[in-house]
Enzyme design. Structure first.
Site, short mmCIF file in Angstrom:
data_model
loop_
_atom_site.label_atom_id
_atom_site.label_comp_id
_atom_site.label_asym_id
_atom_site.label_seq_id
_atom_site.Cartn_x
_atom_site.Cartn_y
_atom_site.Cartn_z
N ASP A 161 32.33 -8.29 33.90
CA ASP A 161 31.77 -7.50 33.19
C ASP A 161 31.01 -7.13 35.35
OD1 ASP A 161 29.58 -9.78 33.39
OD2 ASP A 161 28.56 -8.53 32.23
N HIS A 162 30.46 -7.65 36.45
CA HIS A 162 30.24 -7.54 37.01
C HIS A 162 31.10 -7.41 38.39
CE1 HIS A 162 26.21 -8.23 35.82
NE2 HIS A 162 26.52 -8.30 35.54
N ASP A 166 22.26 -10.86 36.94
CA ASP A 166 21.85 -11.73 35.46
C ASP A 166 21.43 -12.93 35.05
OD1 ASP A 166 23.62 -9.38 33.94
OD2 ASP A 166 25.83 -11.23 33.48
N ASP A 206 17.42 -8.06 33.54
CA ASP A 206 18.40 -7.92 32.64
C ASP A 206 17.97 -8.03 31.83
OD1 ASP A 206 20.24 -9.18 31.36
OD2 ASP A 206 19.96 -11.36 32.79
N ALA A 249 36.16 -19.10 31.19
CA ALA A 249 36.92 -19.95 31.30
C ALA A 249 36.35 -19.74 32.87
CB ALA A 249 37.95 -19.06 31.92
N SER A 250 34.57 -19.23 33.12
CA SER A 250 34.40 -19.27 34.78
C SER A 250 32.87 -19.89 34.13
CB SER A 250 34.01 -18.03 34.33
OG SER A 250 33.53 -17.43 33.80
N HIS A 286 25.74 -24.52 22.92
CA HIS A 286 26.02 -23.12 23.61
C HIS A 286 24.92 -23.24 23.73
CE1 HIS A 286 26.75 -19.72 25.23
NE2 HIS A 286 25.99 -18.84 24.60
N SER A 312 22.65 -19.54 25.81
CA SER A 312 22.85 -18.49 26.52
C SER A 312 23.01 -19.00 27.87
CB SER A 312 22.41 -16.97 25.96
OG SER A 312 22.47 -16.70 27.11
N HIS A 342 21.63 -15.48 29.78
CA HIS A 342 20.35 -14.57 29.95
C HIS A 342 19.11 -14.75 29.29
CE1 HIS A 342 23.46 -12.22 31.50
NE2 HIS A 342 24.70 -12.81 30.03
#
EC number: 3.1.-.-
Lengths: 565, 565
Positions: A91-92, A176, A208, A245-246, A377, A379, A381
């Site tokens: 998205d960047h 971000d 952000d 995957a990143s 998990h 986040s 952000h």
């Protein structure tokens, strides 16, 4: 409650930019999550920050990607001094190849990992972009713009914030960001640097907004490690971990757990294999010799000695994990006692797909561990608590929340106000809203048109709202096609009409009533002396449409074709 | 981890039911959330519990409702002793009108409020069902089945659990259940009754699985009251509260807050107006005289003196709330400072729609209060902690989790095991799996076919998988239609082909290459002496399909029509 200026803002084009002033406009990324692209203008020159893609929603069927709308700059490509990439997420950076079609020699500034990911993507587009590596702490003049880069912590390594100095003032754009105080790679968000910049004075702070509604603080990434370890330790059979995957640090913790419990690791999914290769090459991922196996080798190992790291954490239907959940994966068939870990968030809109995968795996007997039942998990952000730290470090004069839907922007703006920013200096600007920084005050001054630019297959922009609206009608109700050849001198049908439907009914007799109805209508149009094929088609559409609405209460597309002979 | 029998279970038809045994099969509701319908068979007679609808997902476009699959009973309609309705939610009563088409004189047993909601629904279908009112504590013989009803607490008043006694054993079916210990109406789930039944011995316990994955306990409904009160107290402008149209207790708390703060109330949305009317008539909703106003009257009141209670909490696009969010509602236009409360959950699959509404309202300046930022919703289904209470009260020999997707069923089964139920006596059975209770042991013995039965408009069942698959193709890529009239004696085209596309491209020239390509192909088929219209159509489909895949990398539906003349 809020005292921010609310509402969608101006609707008219902006005035000419006063001399010595700075203009900011987002061509994507504000009022939505995705396709981030912000254009800064000073002294007739442009600097772009990020150029990403947005993934389509249900009401955009058949669309692969949505791009920022380049129209506002397409007459000014010569004026672009450069493109800064804050980090390597889709998205960047995802729309860069499309911008490169317009500006092949564009100067692109990014960190090492960001540039490596972009280079890999560009290669698939047969492009060799002009990549310039920058790093935290560096200060560099890019045309009219004096840039300084700061380390920030996010769910991908090597992310940067960028300060943009012009005579109009100092802008700080976070990209971000979060503020993990115990980051796995020791690379902290440079709060000290932000404070120093704050001492100098920040005139506009672009922040952000993703998690502005979430109270408190994001748990450190490293706290996931023990949870993953615990899962891997207890399982006697295969373990499959799906994540982005990143997300190199997440994967690192999975590898560490595998090593500790004597499991070999196979990467599954093209982007996982590619990105982890890049990360390992750059020294960002530590992969002990002999740890990795390929899928075939993994199949020969005992089930307790193997761990798969896979894509598909968002329920993507073609991903390896979705195929496993449907029992259709060629090499990995799920058995009772296997454990699948979704070490990932659920991006809004993907819930149904993800739940479908979880249910499919559970039905086949797998134990599924996910953020709903274990801390697997965190986040990428900043939550509200961290954003307060940012505002207090930077002490900006003006704030422009970015990277979020309206509710996120609004919540972020309210946090700014709570730290002392004047409400009238918080500008909530969706895509296309022009914000001008004049004499130290940011104001919404106008709007440029920003629409959705759709990529469908190989083609960009030819699928627009009219095509999508037809697809929605066809997808909901299918179509009924009526074809007849008509002698245009008499208006008489020279063939019997053919009637066929697709996506209308499984019942082969469902359209039996249409043929006589159409023939009667054709007799009428002929009797009335109507010879214009368009008018005949309209008449046919009307009778069939009315019949189907009355009989079925449905709205298929009615497609009459009158061939003139 | 689990020691339950896992995997999807038997695939073959069940054996004949042994004499004295009880058979259970769900025709909907297990392995999914919705269209609950469970059929019990003893001594050649059938008892049905619930008959609800399921709402479609993205891959079921154009479908209005999904019904349970009646095929397994359609040859045995004479054998049905009755239908028991546990409560009045759509996923439990919504398919009754369709079952009544097969069995108009079906005896239907439900509580007062449940029957009232069903009567209102049946009236819209012009049906007058045979409704028999039952209440908690009541024991009643229905054909071969000896029933006892128990009060249970849920997100709708007057819900019941049912015990079914047959010589084969005692079954207890919870319906939808939670264990609010401070219910607003004082009507507790009858845990004492369940314990008594447990003393007698429960052979098969069918238990609501919806929240089995959620640890702990659901907060009491009445704790929402002060939160709502606080919101209403602080707001100076209009307040709009959206919630489910059957959630009488939630609405009661909204009305109470309105009364305390001197606001009049308008109900918005057809089902809200209807259901609250029924609830008030039955004494389940306390509406002080003069509190209610209609929408027009509400528009004349000062903004601080009015509160709207609306449908649309799931983001339904045609609902009043969605229209407000788009600025399209005729009577209520959102202004900065208005407050909207979503006093509701987000049903999985509705997230995008709900977020769309929240963003639309926020963009217009409303403050949106929702379960993400305030305690304005509690679930109607027991969490894990409450389920443990149930298992410990009932002490069942066998457990069959119901009402949930696979992950919920599995989690529920594991709770049963933790309270001491033998793992081999927990039967995880999706729709169609036949469970036989023989000599006190429940076993999965076979499977009957259970498919999705779609309602689209006025018609039931004619839309099947083939139609849906066509709709998905059309929705993703539109279609390209090629029409030509051919002389079947020579194979020669007697018209120029017409080419048209819908849902393919906004570009009017996108299909320019198709006409010459089709003409060349028609020349080829003619030269090869092909006169069969079907073969000519196939040839046209092939060349156009290949061209569009190569040129656009898209897969529209190719629709050739060859008219014989």
């Amino acid at each position: 409650m809020s005292s921010l200026s609310t509402g969608p803002g101006p609707t008219t084009p902006p005035p000419a930019l006063p001399e010595g002033a700075l203009r900011v406009v987002a061509l994507g990324g504000i009022g939505e999550v995705g396709r981030n692209m912000t254009v800064f203008e000073f002294g007739g020159r442009l600097l772009i920050v990020d150029c990403g893609v947005l993934f389509p929603e249900d009401d955009q069927p058949g669309v692969d990607l949505i791009l920022p709308d380049f129209r506002a700059i397409e007459d000014r490509l010569e004026d672009i001094d450069g493109l800064v990439l804050t980090h390597g997420h889709e998205d960047h950076i995802g729309a860069v190849p499309f911008l490169l079609r317009l500006v092949p020699d564009l100067k692109i500034y990014g960190s090492r990992f960001t540039n490596a990911l972009l280079a890999a993507k560009a290669k698939e587009h047969r492009q060799r972009p002009n990549l310039i590596e920058v790093r935290e702490g560096e200060r560099r003049k890019v045309g009219e713009f004096d840039l300084e880069f700061f380390a920030v912590n996010h769910s991908i390594p090597d992310a940067l914030a960028v300060a943009i100095r012009t005579p109009a003032g100092v802008v700080l754009h976070t990209g971000d960001i979060k503020l993990d105080q115990l980051p796995l790679d020791g690379r902290l968000t440079d709060l000290a640097g932000f404070s120093r910049l704050g001492d100098e004075g920040v005139d506009l702070f672009c922040v952000d907004s993703t998690n502005a509604e979430v109270p408190g603080f994001v748990m450190p990434e490293r706290d996931i490690g023990p949870v993953l370890d615990d899962v891997v330790r207890k399982v006697g059979q295969r373990v499959i971990v799906a994540c982005f995957a990143s997300h190199v640090h997440r994967v690192q913790q999975v590898l560490d757990a595998a090593v500790r419990h004597g499991r070999r690791v196979a990467f599954v999914g093209r982007s996982m294999v590619r990105n982890m290769g890049i990360a390992a090459d750059l020294g960002l991922l530590n992969v002990p010799d002999g740890l990795l196996v390929n899928l075939d080798q993994a199949g020969d190992l005992p089930e307790s000695k193997v761990l798969f790291v896979s894509t598909g954490s968002q329920g993507e239907p073609l991903s390896a994990l979705s195929r496993m959940a449907r029992g259709e994966h060629r090499q990995i068939s799920i058995r009772a006692g296997d454990t699948v870990v979704l070490a990932s968030s659920m991006i809004p809109g993907n819930e149904t797909a993800v739940f479908g995968v979880v249910n499919g795996l559970t039905r086949l007997g797998a134990n599924v561990v996910h953020q709903g039942n274990a801390k697997v998990h965190v986040s990428g952000h900043a939550s509200a608590g961290e954003l307060l730290y940012l505002y207090n470090a930077v002490r900006p004069s003006n704030v422009m929340p970015v990277h979020g839907e309206w509710k996120h922007l609004r919540a972020n703006g309210e946090l700014a106000v709570r730290t002392g920013v004047a409400p009238e200096n918080v500008v909530i600007a969706e895509d296309g809203v022009v914000v001008d920084l004049v004499d130290g005050k940011a104001t919404r001054t106008g709007r440029v048109e920003v629409g959705h630019v759709y990529v469908d297959g190989l083609s960009v922009g030819d699928v627009g709202e009219s095509t999508l609206s037809d697809r929605l009608v066809l997808g909901e109700g299918g179509f009924i096609a009526i074809t007849v050849a008509v002698d245009t001198s008499t208006g008489r049908a020279v063939t019997r009409p053919t009637v066929s439907g697709r996506g209308f009914s499984d019942d082969p007799k469902a359209l039996d009533a249409v043929l006589p109805m159409v023939e009667m209508e054709l007799a009428r149009t002929e009797a009335e002396g109507i010879t214009d094929t368009h008018r005949i088609a309209q008449a046919v559409r009307r009778v069939v449409g009315r019949w189907v609405a009355d009989t079925y209460r449905r709205r298929p597309m009615i497609v009459p074709t009158v061939i003139p002979v």
